[in-house]
Design an enzyme around this catalytic site. Structure first.
Site, PDB file in Angstrom:
ATOM      1  N   LYS A 135     -11.773  -4.428  13.025  1.00 21.58           N
ATOM      2  CA  LYS A 135     -12.587  -3.586  12.148  1.00 21.58           C
ATOM      3  C   LYS A 135     -14.006  -3.418  12.697  1.00 21.58           C
ATOM      4  O   LYS A 135     -14.610  -2.348  12.562  1.00 21.58           O
ATOM      5  CB  LYS A 135     -12.609  -4.193  10.746  1.00 21.58           C
ATOM      6  CG  LYS A 135     -11.235  -4.215  10.084  1.00 21.58           C
ATOM      7  CD  LYS A 135     -11.223  -5.028   8.815  1.00 21.58           C
ATOM      8  CE  LYS A 135      -9.843  -5.020   8.164  1.00 21.58           C
ATOM      9  NZ  LYS A 135      -9.777  -5.844   6.946  1.00 21.58           N
ATOM     10  N   VAL A 163       0.836  -1.209   0.000  1.00 20.28           N
ATOM     11  CA  VAL A 163       0.000   0.000   0.000  1.00 20.28           C
ATOM     12  C   VAL A 163       0.864   1.249   0.000  1.00 20.28           C
ATOM     13  O   VAL A 163       0.635   2.185  -0.779  1.00 20.28           O
ATOM     14  CB  VAL A 163      -0.959   0.005   1.209  1.00 20.28           C
ATOM     15  CG1 VAL A 163      -1.799   1.282   1.207  1.00 20.28           C
ATOM     16  CG2 VAL A 163      -1.863  -1.224   1.180  1.00 20.28           C
ATOM     17  N   GLY A 186      -5.451  -4.994  -1.223  1.00 18.39           N
ATOM     18  CA  GLY A 186      -4.612  -4.736  -2.398  1.00 18.39           C
ATOM     19  C   GLY A 186      -3.997  -3.361  -2.331  1.00 18.39           C
ATOM     20  O   GLY A 186      -4.590  -2.410  -1.791  1.00 18.39           O
ATOM     21  N   ASP A 220      -8.591  -9.941  12.747  1.00 18.52           N
ATOM     22  CA  ASP A 220      -8.576  -8.796  11.840  1.00 18.52           C
ATOM     23  C   ASP A 220      -9.974  -8.210  11.707  1.00 18.52           C
ATOM     24  O   ASP A 220     -10.175  -6.994  11.801  1.00 18.52           O
ATOM     25  CB  ASP A 220      -8.036  -9.234  10.470  1.00 18.52           C
ATOM     26  CG  ASP A 220      -8.084  -8.117   9.444  1.00 18.52           C
ATOM     27  OD1 ASP A 220      -7.171  -7.269   9.437  1.00 18.52           O
ATOM     28  OD2 ASP A 220      -9.043  -8.084   8.638  1.00 18.52           O
ATOM     29  N   GLY A 265      -1.841 -15.156  -2.989  1.00 21.28           N
ATOM     30  CA  GLY A 265      -1.436 -13.943  -2.286  1.00 21.28           C
ATOM     31  C   GLY A 265      -2.535 -13.297  -1.477  1.00 21.28           C
ATOM     32  O   GLY A 265      -2.367 -12.191  -0.950  1.00 21.28           O
ATOM     33  N   ILE A 309     -13.207   0.650  -0.152  1.00 24.70           N
ATOM     34  CA  ILE A 309     -14.626   0.996   0.013  1.00 24.70           C
ATOM     35  C   ILE A 309     -14.762   2.215   0.916  1.00 24.70           C
ATOM     36  O   ILE A 309     -14.306   2.201   2.063  1.00 24.70           O
ATOM     37  CB  ILE A 309     -15.408  -0.175   0.623  1.00 24.70           C
ATOM     38  CG1 ILE A 309     -15.260  -1.429  -0.231  1.00 24.70           C
ATOM     39  CG2 ILE A 309     -16.879   0.188   0.778  1.00 24.70           C
ATOM     40  CD1 ILE A 309     -15.830  -2.675   0.409  1.00 24.70           C
TER      41      ILE A 309
END
Length: 438
Positions: free
Chosen positions: A206, A17, A308, A202, A188, A137
């Site tokens: 969030k 990133v 990504g 994770d 990946g 998003i």
């Protein structure tokens, strides 16, 4: 003609990133300046190993190992290092030196967000974290700004692309969990150590962020009930499919009230059955989606790339432009909108439905005994399906019973499952999964 001012941008971390953020800052400098009203100058990139090979070619003189000096001289700081330390200390240093901060660090925000928010408020700077929840998003700004005049009652999210890919593979190909995980790693989508993803941690981080913004109360990771997907079997997936459901790992935050008018928020992450006609059921592969229910807006869904380098960089740059415009125009930074304290409820208080798979003796009166036990526990059965299995070598038979309950408290449902296990006609409880959307 007035000369456009320049704002120094410090970048902490240059992984997938971070490298894309740096590339966009350099390649799209003119476009970003026109949208911001100031030049955004990438003043440096703090990394552990400046000479390491990276997918994006960037000027060597931008790299440094002296992150502290870099943030002290910046107007804007982008933190993409991950982890708790030194990210936490560097963010606090940046804030206390008057820099606005953009971060994608969901673990840090879930663990110690309140400290960071308070410091940002005190310093009058902006702390933004759109990239921390659902990649590209735009979900946090719509919750904070667009829905600020409404009352959100419930949020359901597929917020981890790794687990969604694995469950989708199991559903579409019949693969076992281990095989679907191996495919995710090959492509990946999953790390070599996928524990944080498949264990639900994770998604839980969030969920804490989504709940905090949706219900104007600071929730931390310890407020989130968490179950991962490691216990989901191919048999569970097949049974769900046969019954018209799909299994997703959902982050759920919902406001609940009791008979005395007291309110609380249930924040939880667990594998969940969804009817195949539910909008979230159609979210495939490594994509993410967040489904919101609000009193006036009704039902809303936000869908897109959940991970990504390039997609997540888009969210980071959106926050950066917003923070830069705030500096150009003046005024205090925007962080969060906490207005009170609504308590986090334990999992026992959650209201949900259950899907229960049972292997039972195929004999008269079994269904009646099970139905009576459910009634005694105050849990109503919505549907019940029975499939008889006959063993060719034996006259004995057993049956597979699949039950979907109406919504009830988690405590009542858990007590019902425990009581069912004690019946002498029950060979085994083959699966217990929560159900939403029915």
């Amino acid at each position: 003609m007035t000369q456009m001012r320049t704002l120094k941008v410090a970048l902490l971390g240059c992984g997938n990133v971070g490298a894309q953020v740096a590339r966009i800052l350099i390649d799209d400098a003119d476009a970003l300046a026109s949208r911001t009203g100031a030049r955004l100058e990438l003043s440096g990139i703090a990394v552990r190993t400046p000479g390491a090979r990276r997918d994006v070619e960037l000027p060597a003189d931008l790299f440094t190992t002296d992150a502290e000096s870099l943030v002290k001289d910046a107007d804007l700081v982008i933190e993409l290092m991950g982890g708790i330390e030194p990210a936490r200390s560097l963010i606090l240093t940046a804030i206390r030196h008057g820099a606005s901060v953009v971060t994608g660090n969901k673990a840090l925000l879930a663990q110690d967000g309140p400290t960071l928010y308070e410091e940002a408020d005190k310093a009058g700077v902006q702390l933004s974290y759109e990239a921390a929840v659902a990649g590209a998003i735009p979900i946090l700004r719509p919750i904070r700004d667009s829905l600020s005049g409404d009352r959100i009652t419930r949020v359901l999210g597929i917020v981890n692309g790794t687990t969604n890919f694995i469950l989708d593979q199991m559903d579409s190909t019949g693969a076992q969990f281990a095989d679907a995980l191996a495919e995710a790693q090959r492509l990946g989508y999953a790390e070599a150590d996928p524990t944080a993803d498949v264990g639900g941690l994770d998604a839980a981080a969030k969920a804490a962020i989504l709940a905090s913004l949706s219900f104007h109360t600071r929730f931390a990771l310890e407020d989130v009930y968490c179950e991962g997907i490691t216990g989901v079997t191919a048999a569970d997936i097949a049974a769900a499919k046969d019954a018209g459901f799909v299994i997703k790992l959902l982050a759920i935050a919902e406001k609940l009230g009791d008979s005395e008018g007291n309110e609380g928020v249930s924040v939880r992450v667990h594998p969940t059955l969804l009817p195949r006609e539910h909008p979230l059921a159609a979210v495939r592969g490594a994509f993410n989606a967040v489904f919101i229910e609000a009193e006036n807006a009704g039902e809303l869904m936000f869908y897109g790339q959940g991970a990504g380098g390039t997609p997540t960089a888009s969210a980071v740059l959106g926050d950066l432009v917003s923070a830069a415009r705030r500096i150009v125009l003046g005024g205090p930074g925007r962080t969060e909108t906490t207005t009170g304290h609504v308590p986090a409820l334990p999992i026992d208080a959650a209201v949900t439905s259950y899907y229960i798979g049972l292997d039972v003796a195929d004999q008269p009166g079994v269904l009646a005994r099970i139905a009576q036990l459910f009634a005694e526990q105050g849990v109503s059965i919505e549907t019940m399906r029975q499939t008889v299995h006959r063993e060719p070598s034996s006259p004995a038979t057993s049956a597979e019973l699949r039950i979907v309950t109406h919504r009830a408290s988690e405590a009542a449902l858990a007590a019902t499952v425990q009581a069912v296990k004690g019946l002498d006609v029950i060979n085994s409880v083959t699966s217990v999964l929560r159900v939403e959307g029915v």
